[in-house]
Design a protein around this motif. Sequence first.
Motif, PDB file in Angstrom:
ATOM      1  N   SER A  50       0.851  -1.177   0.000  1.00  0.00           N
ATOM      2  CA  SER A  50       0.000   0.000   0.000  1.00  0.00           C
ATOM      3  C   SER A  50       0.889   1.230   0.000  1.00  0.00           C
ATOM      4  O   SER A  50       1.951   1.258   0.623  1.00  0.00           O
ATOM      5  CB  SER A  50      -0.886  -0.009   1.250  1.00  0.00           C
ATOM      6  N   LYS A  51       0.471   2.282  -0.682  1.00  0.00           N
ATOM      7  CA  LYS A  51       1.261   3.507  -0.714  1.00  0.00           C
ATOM      8  C   LYS A  51       1.283   4.183   0.654  1.00  0.00           C
ATOM      9  O   LYS A  51       2.157   4.988   0.938  1.00  0.00           O
ATOM     10  CB  LYS A  51       0.731   4.445  -1.776  1.00  0.00           C
ATOM     11  N   ASP A  52       0.329   3.871   1.500  1.00  0.00           N
ATOM     12  CA  ASP A  52       0.266   4.463   2.832  1.00  0.00           C
ATOM     13  C   ASP A  52       1.131   3.694   3.839  1.00  0.00           C
ATOM     14  O   ASP A  52       1.268   4.126   4.973  1.00  0.00           O
ATOM     15  CB  ASP A  52      -1.192   4.484   3.334  1.00  0.00           C
ATOM     16  N   ASP A  53       1.689   2.582   3.432  1.00  0.00           N
ATOM     17  CA  ASP A  53       2.504   1.758   4.318  1.00  0.00           C
ATOM     18  C   ASP A  53       3.794   2.504   4.660  1.00  0.00           C
ATOM     19  O   ASP A  53       4.530   2.938   3.768  1.00  0.00           O
ATOM     20  CB  ASP A  53       2.825   0.421   3.629  1.00  0.00           C
ATOM     21  N   THR A  54       4.108   2.645   5.962  1.00  0.00           N
ATOM     22  CA  THR A  54       5.298   3.391   6.378  1.00  0.00           C
ATOM     23  C   THR A  54       6.584   2.662   5.989  1.00  0.00           C
ATOM     24  O   THR A  54       7.615   3.304   5.796  1.00  0.00           O
ATOM     25  CB  THR A  54       5.291   3.626   7.904  1.00  0.00           C
ATOM     26  N   ALA A  55       6.547   1.354   5.852  1.00  0.00           N
ATOM     27  CA  ALA A  55       7.738   0.604   5.467  1.00  0.00           C
ATOM     28  C   ALA A  55       8.120   0.860   4.019  1.00  0.00           C
ATOM     29  O   ALA A  55       9.254   0.619   3.624  1.00  0.00           O
ATOM     30  CB  ALA A  55       7.515  -0.888   5.691  1.00  0.00           C
ATOM     31  N   MET A  56       7.184   1.350   3.218  1.00  0.00           N
ATOM     32  CA  MET A  56       7.461   1.606   1.812  1.00  0.00           C
ATOM     33  C   MET A  56       7.702   3.089   1.524  1.00  0.00           C
ATOM     34  O   MET A  56       7.818   3.481   0.370  1.00  0.00           O
ATOM     35  CB  MET A  56       6.307   1.084   0.945  1.00  0.00           C
ATOM     36  N   SER A  57       7.789   3.914   2.557  1.00  0.00           N
ATOM     37  CA  SER A  57       8.057   5.336   2.325  1.00  0.00           C
ATOM     38  C   SER A  57       9.475   5.493   1.791  1.00  0.00           C
ATOM     39  O   SER A  57      10.337   4.637   1.995  1.00  0.00           O
ATOM     40  CB  SER A  57       7.891   6.126   3.624  1.00  0.00           C
ATOM     41  N   GLU A  58       9.730   6.609   1.131  1.00  0.00           N
ATOM     42  CA  GLU A  58      11.046   6.835   0.549  1.00  0.00           C
ATOM     43  C   GLU A  58      12.130   6.863   1.620  1.00  0.00           C
ATOM     44  O   GLU A  58      13.233   6.363   1.410  1.00  0.00           O
ATOM     45  CB  GLU A  58      11.056   8.137  -0.247  1.00  0.00           C
ATOM     46  N   GLU A  59      11.828   7.415   2.777  1.00  0.00           N
ATOM     47  CA  GLU A  59      12.812   7.485   3.842  1.00  0.00           C
ATOM     48  C   GLU A  59      13.157   6.093   4.366  1.00  0.00           C
ATOM     49  O   GLU A  59      14.320   5.776   4.617  1.00  0.00           O
ATOM     50  CB  GLU A  59      12.305   8.356   5.010  1.00  0.00           C
TER      51      GLU A  59
END
Length: 187
Positions: free
Chosen positions: A48-57
Amino acid sequence: MAEIHIEEHSSPIKTPAQLVIVVVLAFAVPITLIVMLAHLVTSNAGLSKDDTAMSEEAVAKRLKPVGEVVVDPSQRAPAAEAASAPATVASASPAPGAKAMAAAKPDAAKGKSVFDTTCTVCHAAGVAGAPKAGDKAAWAPRMKAGMSALYASSIKGKNAMPPKGGNLSLSDADVSAAVDYMVSLVK
């Protein structure tokens, strides 16, 4: 005389229509399974784009290098130098024995580095009779033979161990430093 009756083998497919169905299914079922498996593997079902594990940071943090290799401190990048430069205080005269300590530290660091990159392959698990790092019982007879014998067998090879542990690009001093490091683990 008794008549011998041999029963012929028969197939479950009795008509041409049954044969056509079996042939079509023989191709269709595996192809369908392969397509479904490929779809399952390539789909982004759990992301999911909202998943924090997949954030750019988070992705950048996972991909950042663990460390950096610095051959000459003067060639270090300015940003890295400012971030990791230790605060040093210059002293007027070095402490007694500081020169010997400074000379010993790079050899110990080099010995650990060579051990971690070359020797640990066999000496961590005891592969092919290699004495495990830190195993006093296994190292005792080798240390009784003397350090010069340990250096010689490490550089020239012995039993299943190839010369220089298989890394012929190592200098004799590097191999000796690794031997010193392994011996220090059992003292």
